[in-house]
Design a protein around this motif. Sequence first.
Motif, PDB file in Angstrom:
ATOM      1  N   PHE A  49      33.521  52.120  27.440  1.00 26.99           N
ATOM      2  CA  PHE A  49      32.297  52.574  28.626  1.00 26.99           C
ATOM      3  C   PHE A  49      31.659  51.792  28.530  1.00 26.99           C
ATOM      4  N   VAL A  50      31.202  51.310  28.084  1.00 27.66           N
ATOM      5  CA  VAL A  50      29.163  50.552  27.677  1.00 27.66           C
ATOM      6  C   VAL A  50      30.264  49.055  28.075  1.00 27.66           C
ATOM      7  N   PRO A  51      30.954  48.769  27.347  1.00 24.94           N
ATOM      8  CA  PRO A  51      31.228  47.410  27.963  1.00 24.94           C
ATOM      9  C   PRO A  51      31.831  46.958  29.457  1.00 24.94           C
ATOM     10  N   MET A  52      33.055  48.279  29.268  1.00 24.68           N
ATOM     11  CA  MET A  52      32.896  47.735  30.972  1.00 24.68           C
ATOM     12  C   MET A  52      32.741  48.051  32.117  1.00 24.68           C
ATOM     13  N   MET A  53      30.677  49.223  31.908  1.00 23.63           N
ATOM     14  CA  MET A  53      30.214  48.700  32.692  1.00 23.63           C
ATOM     15  C   MET A  53      29.371  47.757  33.691  1.00 23.63           C
ATOM     16  N   GLY A  54      29.633  46.566  32.163  1.00 24.22           N
ATOM     17  CA  GLY A  54      29.277  44.817  32.619  1.00 24.22           C
ATOM     18  C   GLY A  54      30.343  44.648  33.695  1.00 24.22           C
ATOM     19  N   LEU A  55      31.371  45.574  33.303  1.00 24.50           N
ATOM     20  CA  LEU A  55      32.129  44.454  34.759  1.00 24.50           C
ATOM     21  C   LEU A  55      32.279  45.448  35.670  1.00 24.50           C
ATOM     22  N   GLY A  56      31.999  46.491  35.752  1.00 21.80           N
ATOM     23  CA  GLY A  56      31.538  47.214  37.016  1.00 21.80           C
ATOM     24  C   GLY A  56      30.005  46.836  37.390  1.00 21.80           C
ATOM     25  N   MET A  57      29.191  46.160  36.935  1.00 24.50           N
ATOM     26  CA  MET A  57      28.641  45.537  38.167  1.00 24.50           C
ATOM     27  C   MET A  57      28.227  44.700  38.167  1.00 24.50           C
ATOM     28  N   GLY A  58      29.432  43.276  37.172  1.00 24.02           N
ATOM     29  CA  GLY A  58      29.576  42.306  38.087  1.00 24.02           C
ATOM     30  C   GLY A  58      30.553  42.408  39.709  1.00 24.02           C
ATOM     31  N   VAL A  59      31.512  43.562  39.025  1.00 20.76           N
ATOM     32  CA  VAL A  59      31.870  43.673  39.979  1.00 20.76           C
ATOM     33  C   VAL A  59      30.975  44.085  41.833  1.00 20.76           C
ATOM     34  N   MET A  60      29.369  44.870  40.996  1.00 21.40           N
ATOM     35  CA  MET A  60      28.675  45.357  42.474  1.00 21.40           C
ATOM     36  C   MET A  60      27.888  44.435  42.892  1.00 21.40           C
ATOM     37  N   THR A  61      27.245  43.399  42.167  1.00 21.29           N
ATOM     38  CA  THR A  61      26.842  42.225  42.435  1.00 21.29           C
ATOM     39  C   THR A  61      27.576  41.014  43.481  1.00 21.29           C
ATOM     40  N   LEU A  62      28.797  41.168  43.143  1.00 19.08           N
ATOM     41  CA  LEU A  62      30.011  40.744  43.707  1.00 19.08           C
ATOM     42  C   LEU A  62      29.640  40.296  45.135  1.00 19.08           C
ATOM     43  N   ILE A  63      30.342  41.760  45.085  1.00 20.24           N
ATOM     44  CA  ILE A  63      30.513  42.413  46.152  1.00 20.24           C
ATOM     45  C   ILE A  63      29.114  42.466  47.581  1.00 20.24           C
ATOM     46  N   ASN A  69      38.636  41.814  48.361  1.00 17.11           N
ATOM     47  CA  ASN A  69      39.999  41.961  47.458  1.00 17.11           C
ATOM     48  C   ASN A  69      40.465  41.415  46.569  1.00 17.11           C
ATOM     49  N   GLN A  70      39.773  40.104  46.050  1.00 19.78           N
ATOM     50  CA  GLN A  70      40.236  38.951  44.699  1.00 19.78           C
ATOM     51  C   GLN A  70      39.158  39.875  43.672  1.00 19.78           C
ATOM     52  N   VAL A  71      37.558  39.645  44.357  1.00 21.31           N
ATOM     53  CA  VAL A  71      36.469  40.986  43.093  1.00 21.31           C
ATOM     54  C   VAL A  71      37.537  41.172  42.212  1.00 21.31           C
ATOM     55  N   ILE A  72      37.882  42.536  43.565  1.00 19.07           N
ATOM     56  CA  ILE A  72      38.053  44.362  42.921  1.00 19.07           C
ATOM     57  C   ILE A  72      39.443  43.920  42.152  1.00 19.07           C
ATOM     58  N   SER A  73      40.483  43.191  42.429  1.00 17.55           N
ATOM     59  CA  SER A  73      41.772  42.983  41.740  1.00 17.55           C
ATOM     60  C   SER A  73      41.289  42.413  40.763  1.00 17.55           C
ATOM     61  N   SER A  74      40.689  41.443  40.456  1.00 23.98           N
ATOM     62  CA  SER A  74      40.485  41.116  39.183  1.00 23.98           C
ATOM     63  C   SER A  74      39.781  41.495  38.061  1.00 23.98           C
ATOM     64  N   GLY A  75      38.642  42.551  38.994  1.00 22.96           N
ATOM     65  CA  GLY A  75      38.250  43.844  37.396  1.00 22.96           C
ATOM     66  C   GLY A  75      38.814  44.653  37.280  1.00 22.96           C
ATOM     67  N   PHE A  76      40.046  45.009  38.564  1.00 21.55           N
ATOM     68  CA  PHE A  76      40.766  46.183  37.857  1.00 21.55           C
ATOM     69  C   PHE A  76      41.770  46.082  36.599  1.00 21.55           C
ATOM     70  N   ILE A  77      42.244  43.907  36.699  1.00 22.26           N
ATOM     71  CA  ILE A  77      42.664  43.627  36.002  1.00 22.26           C
ATOM     72  C   ILE A  77      42.441  44.187  34.187  1.00 22.26           C
ATOM     73  N   LEU A  78      41.036  43.001  34.231  1.00 21.12           N
ATOM     74  CA  LEU A  78      40.242  42.657  32.705  1.00 21.12           C
ATOM     75  C   LEU A  78      39.767  44.651  32.322  1.00 21.12           C
ATOM     76  N   ALA A  79      39.037  45.389  33.093  1.00 23.88           N
ATOM     77  CA  ALA A  79      39.363  46.970  32.751  1.00 23.88           C
ATOM     78  C   ALA A  79      40.587  47.228  32.514  1.00 23.88           C
ATOM     79  N   LEU A  80      41.416  47.206  32.857  1.00 24.91           N
ATOM     80  CA  LEU A  80      42.303  48.239  32.576  1.00 24.91           C
ATOM     81  C   LEU A  80      43.103  47.627  31.979  1.00 24.91           C
ATOM     82  N   SER A  81      43.105  46.086  31.244  1.00 21.73           N
ATOM     83  CA  SER A  81      43.662  45.555  30.466  1.00 21.73           C
ATOM     84  C   SER A  81      42.870  46.149  28.441  1.00 21.73           C
ATOM     85  N   TYR A  82      41.713  45.797  29.078  1.00 21.03           N
ATOM     86  CA  TYR A  82      40.640  46.224  27.929  1.00 21.03           C
ATOM     87  C   TYR A  82      40.833  47.194  27.044  1.00 21.03           C
ATOM     88  N   SER A  83      41.142  48.195  28.768  1.00 20.88           N
ATOM     89  CA  SER A  83      40.808  49.635  28.063  1.00 20.88           C
ATOM     90  C   SER A  83      42.345  50.365  27.364  1.00 20.88           C
TER      91      SER A  83
END
Length: 437
Positions: A266-280, A293-307
Amino acid sequence: MVISQGAFAAMVFTDRWFMSQLDAVHIAAAMGGAVAAFFSKSLFVGLISYANALVAQYYGAGQLQRCPRVVSQGVIIAVCALPFLALITVGVGQAFAYMGHDPLQVPLERAYFYALMAGSFFHLLKACLACYFVGIGRTRVVMLVDVAGICLNIPLTWLLVFGHGGLPELGIVGAALGTVCSQAFTIVLFLLFYLNRTHRLRFAVPESFCFDRGVMRRYLRLGSPSALESFMNTATFNLFLLMFQGYGVVQGASMAIVFNWDMLSFVPMMGLGMGVMTLIGQFVGRGDMQRANQVISSGFILALSYSAILALVFLIFRVELVEVFATDDSYFAEIRTLAATMMIGLTTYMMADAVILIAGGALRGAGDTRWIMLTSTSLHWLMLVVQYFVIVRWQMDPLVSWWVFVAMLLMIASAYSVRLYRGRWRRPERLARVMQE
């Protein structure tokens, strides 16, 4: 940001492991005291942490001189929060005795709680500075500072907990003091970057040391829903945890062990969430939402793959992972059985956590904080009501309570996905209101 948040997860993980070298009661007490401390600070941490999105929006709009003004308003909020935090500390500290916990556990979690609350101002100031650097895209600064903080925290905590190097043996209090000292150290490092001459001149930092009515108004208008969401959700989680620990030391320690492994996801994925929030947030400031959409798609690919990878590891090696926290007392045989079963629930909701963090980051970056607050708090409180009947009234098996918690996370992930897909949050008139001071 993943490395930065991972450093925090490593710090908490190490603290719990040190506690396991003492006994199972210390593990449960550290969990209870830490959650109570986060709950007590959650309203103000939630408000101050919205600096990330605000700074990103100003940075995207090219208003660089307004970025450090967000920091100044955050410091003002942190100072104003101190009297309230003192009152909360006294009240929550006295409440431990009435939670039905094991008598051996109460004084330990109260001591841990008091020590953490003594460093509340450091926690708020660190959050504000970290969010500022994330907002302007200098995430390497945050990574370097947080890694340096953990490099101090782990050996210092070891010395304070066990009394090595001529220091007193402070046990659970030493773990909390190690955290507070490392937070103070990271603030000093952040200020070295913040007051650096090049940064100071580019962002007009000297002119930012003032009260700015417009920035403060945006801070409170957009950040207050995030603050209330953080407070209400932490309150429900805290109450759920306290009720669950009422089952006994075995159940409390089992949950602490499972959540310890949960943090590695959860906590490392918080970093991805913060990155998405910053770019948006930056795209909102620029008025350019085509790349969202590119930002959101990239975030989902990274987070779902990691988890997904981590969930598979947790499922296969769940017993071995629980045994990392093995204690020498009589409790651990039962803890091993219960915690290993709870790990199955953990692997079930890890993908939901990924969806919640990425979708939530996108919505917060676009200023859709009020909807998130209403949806998330409603589902959390619904979960708490169900937990009250399951644990207190009907006294059902702990695993029933655990699966109710898992179901709540799946519901939140579904709601966030629908909101993100429908796209009301990205309408031009809504985004224009977000940028208004």
